[in-house]
Each structure stands twice: as C-alpha cells, then as structure tokens.
Write a protein that holds these residues in place. Structure first.
Motif, PDB file in Angstrom:
ATOM      1  N   GLY A  35       0.880  -1.076   0.063  1.00  0.00           N
ATOM      2  CA  GLY A  35       0.107  -0.066   0.030  1.00  0.00           C
ATOM      3  C   GLY A  35       0.881   1.300  -0.191  1.00  0.00           C
ATOM      4  O   GLY A  35       0.173   2.252  -0.180  1.00  0.00           O
ATOM      5  N   THR A  36       2.058   1.283   0.104  1.00  0.00           N
ATOM      6  CA  THR A  36       2.920   2.272   0.197  1.00  0.00           C
ATOM      7  C   THR A  36       3.266   2.831  -1.320  1.00  0.00           C
ATOM      8  O   THR A  36       3.369   2.275  -2.042  1.00  0.00           O
ATOM      9  CB  THR A  36       4.128   2.271   1.013  1.00  0.00           C
ATOM     10  N   ALA A  37       3.421   4.204  -1.635  1.00  0.00           N
ATOM     11  CA  ALA A  37       3.985   4.711  -2.637  1.00  0.00           C
ATOM     12  C   ALA A  37       3.309   4.158  -4.076  1.00  0.00           C
ATOM     13  O   ALA A  37       3.673   3.600  -4.759  1.00  0.00           O
ATOM     14  CB  ALA A  37       5.551   4.346  -3.040  1.00  0.00           C
ATOM     15  N   PRO A  38       1.960   4.542  -3.848  1.00  0.00           N
ATOM     16  CA  PRO A  38       0.979   4.097  -5.168  1.00  0.00           C
ATOM     17  C   PRO A  38       1.521   4.371  -6.347  1.00  0.00           C
ATOM     18  O   PRO A  38       2.160   5.454  -6.688  1.00  0.00           O
ATOM     19  CB  PRO A  38      -0.377   4.687  -4.690  1.00  0.00           C
ATOM     20  N   HIS A  39       1.346   3.519  -7.198  1.00  0.00           N
ATOM     21  CA  HIS A  39       2.082   3.480  -8.576  1.00  0.00           C
ATOM     22  C   HIS A  39       3.659   3.176  -8.937  1.00  0.00           C
ATOM     23  O   HIS A  39       3.992   3.214  -9.848  1.00  0.00           O
ATOM     24  CB  HIS A  39       1.482   4.822  -9.188  1.00  0.00           C
ATOM     25  N   PHE A  40       4.110   3.126  -7.933  1.00  0.00           N
ATOM     26  CA  PHE A  40       5.674   2.843  -7.962  1.00  0.00           C
ATOM     27  C   PHE A  40       5.861   1.230  -7.591  1.00  0.00           C
ATOM     28  O   PHE A  40       5.329   0.657  -6.846  1.00  0.00           O
ATOM     29  CB  PHE A  40       6.281   3.796  -6.903  1.00  0.00           C
ATOM     30  N   VAL A  41       6.726   0.777  -8.612  1.00  0.00           N
ATOM     31  CA  VAL A  41       7.077  -0.537  -8.526  1.00  0.00           C
ATOM     32  C   VAL A  41       7.852  -1.075  -7.389  1.00  0.00           C
ATOM     33  O   VAL A  41       8.724  -0.319  -7.031  1.00  0.00           O
ATOM     34  CB  VAL A  41       7.939  -1.088  -9.780  1.00  0.00           C
ATOM     35  N   GLN A  42       7.541  -2.136  -6.726  1.00  0.00           N
ATOM     36  CA  GLN A  42       8.120  -2.768  -5.435  1.00  0.00           C
ATOM     37  C   GLN A  42       8.655  -4.032  -6.084  1.00  0.00           C
ATOM     38  O   GLN A  42       8.403  -4.738  -7.095  1.00  0.00           O
ATOM     39  CB  GLN A  42       7.252  -3.063  -4.667  1.00  0.00           C
ATOM     40  N   GLY A  43       9.819  -4.332  -5.425  1.00  0.00           N
ATOM     41  CA  GLY A  43      10.473  -5.807  -5.821  1.00  0.00           C
ATOM     42  C   GLY A  43      11.193  -6.620  -4.684  1.00  0.00           C
ATOM     43  O   GLY A  43      11.401  -6.103  -3.508  1.00  0.00           O
ATOM     44  N   ASN A  44      10.841  -7.851  -4.874  1.00  0.00           N
ATOM     45  CA  ASN A  44      11.613  -8.967  -4.112  1.00  0.00           C
ATOM     46  C   ASN A  44      13.221  -8.885  -4.571  1.00  0.00           C
ATOM     47  O   ASN A  44      13.479  -8.527  -5.407  1.00  0.00           O
ATOM     48  CB  ASN A  44      10.995 -10.412  -4.424  1.00  0.00           C
ATOM     49  N   VAL A  45      13.928  -9.057  -3.315  1.00  0.00           N
ATOM     50  CA  VAL A  45      15.293  -9.152  -3.155  1.00  0.00           C
ATOM     51  C   VAL A  45      15.909 -10.669  -3.105  1.00  0.00           C
ATOM     52  O   VAL A  45      15.387 -11.234  -2.148  1.00  0.00           O
ATOM     53  CB  VAL A  45      15.830  -8.310  -2.498  1.00  0.00           C
TER      54      VAL A  45
END
Length: 270
Positions: A35-45
């Motif tokens: 739910g954070t930084a809507p519209h920004f891509v998140q990634g697994n590391v």
C-alpha cells in the motif's frame, strides 16, 4: 490527565519510491510495504554469491511467473541504477533475511556489515505493484484495508529447476467476489513483469494448501460469504527454493518488506 499513546502506524505513508527508501534507510520504517508509494514498482530481493548467479538467473528465466526479473546488479555493486538513482541495496529494504545452508539465521535492517565484493543482487517483480491498479479498477483488497501484510502460501506446484535451485512455488492470496476476480485477471494479465494473471482460483487443496487461516508467510485475512480466494505466483518463491537448495550464503528481503523503486507501474504494462 490520562496520556494516550498513539497506535503504531500499520503502513508506510510514502508517495514516491525515493520517499519510501529514505524512510527505510533512516530507520524510520521496518515493516511491510503493502500500500505504500502508490503507482511505484516494488521488488523482491535475492542476493547470492557470483558463483551461483548464473544458475539463479537461469532459474528465473525458466520460472517467469514467480520470478519475473526487474534488474540484476554487477558483482559487488550495491546500486541498481535502472530502479533508482539514489538506491543502495544494503540499506533500502525494511528487513532482510540472512540464510546459511538453507537455514534462516538472522533478520536485520541493514546488510552493510555482511556485504561482499562477490555478491549479485536480483530484484524480482512483486504483486504489490499491481495492487494500486486493482484498487483503481474498483477492486477492494482486504489486507490493505486492514493494514496487514498479504497472505502467502507454499504450494505443491513445482518450479522448473536450474543448477541447485528447485522447490515449490509460493503464492499470494487475495479474497474477491467472482466478478472482481474476473476483473482482476484482466488487470493483472497486463503486467507480466509483476507476476501477471493468477495461477489459481478457488479450492486451496488443489494446489496443496491445507489451511488458508495459517499462511506460511504474511497475515491471514477473512474470506467472506460470496468470495473466493485468488492466487498469484509470488516472489517469495526463491526463499522456499533457498530452503531446498541450501546455498552456503544468501540474503533475501523479509516477506512483504520490499524494495520500493522509482519505476512507475505504467512503465511495466503492455
């Protein structure tokens, strides 16, 4: 007079990837990033020694649903310029897991002391990146409404092996009405870089999940009358694979505690 202590926030309130990373790097946030930084891509590391990097790269190529690659670093380089100019993989993930011979030995908020010149970072697409498009399409997501991490489960779906890497697929689950599930398939099929369309809908037993109330990772949520569970391939799969492959050393993100990038969701859609 009674002093009321404010409740701890359940969500990182950041509007951009950079803002999220700055909060994480400064130690102001170490929780999940749903739910954070809507519209920004998140990634697994996933961070591995260079000696295992080619095998893991082939593993990702053979398993694009759970492991869609967003970026791979140079050995020893903590930067990932494609994902953000001001990004340091040693400090910018809320929580890291440290693995030795397939065993989880520590969970930390900074891996500077563990960094080595032979480490290669893989960033894999995350389903958190399609959650805002689902919300924009009018599909409510219960774990976000409740400030929880998404529920994740090991399945009996086996990945395609590469070198020492093999093991079960992990899925994330979101309960939806049938109409919303159909719409969710349409929305997420447009973004294969963050897992794409679901891999299963309905009966959890068909993919080896015994009890939806006890996820292997993340938090359980209620499934209300008239809803069905909808399952997407999950970037926590490499952690299940690390448990099977037992490399001497590996670092991953903690489930749900993602790297928030500067890429926009719209840059991944086709």
């Amino acid at each position: 007079m009674t002093t009321v202590t404010p409740a701890a926030p359940t969500q990182l309130l950041a509007q951009t990837g950079l803002e999220a990373r700055q909060a994480i790097r400064s130690g102001r946030w170490s929780g999940h990033t749903s739910g954070t930084a809507p519209h920004f891509v998140q990634g697994n590391v996933v961070i591995l020694p260079e000696a295992l990097a080619n095998d893991f790269l082939r593993f990702c190529q053979r398993n694009p649903k759970p492991c869609p690659l967003l970026a791979v670093s140079e050995p020893g380089d903590p930067r990932l310029p494609r994902l953000g100019a001001d990004l340091d993989i040693r400090t910018d993930v809320p929580r890291y897991r440290v693995w030795r011979k397939g065993e989880l030995v520590d969970e930390v908020t900074d891996i500077g002391a563990l960094w080595r010149n032979d480490l290669v970072t893989f960033v894999i697409g995350c389903s958190f990146s399609f959650e805002q498009p689902l919300i924009d399409a009018g599909i409510p997501l219960r774990h976000i409404a409740q400030g929880k991490n998404v529920a994740m489960y090991r399945t009996n779906i086996q990945t395609a092996p590469a070198g020492p890497f093999h093991g079960p697929m992990v899925v994330s689950m979101r309960p939806m009405t049938p109409a919303n599930a159909i719409r969710a398939v349409q929305v997420t099929a447009r973004v294969p870089a963050v897992h794409g369309a679901p891999v299963h809908l309905g009966d959890p037993a068909l993919i080896g999940i015994a009890d939806l109330a006890t996820p292997d990772f993340g938090d359980a949520v209620d499934i209300l009358p008239g809803e069905m569970p909808v399952y997407w391939a999950c970037g926590v799969t490499p952690q299940a694979v690390v448990m099977e492959a037992k490399p001497d050393f590996c670092i991953t993100h903690a489930p749900g505690a993602m790297l928030v990038t500067d890429l926009l969701d719209s840059e991944l859609a086709f």
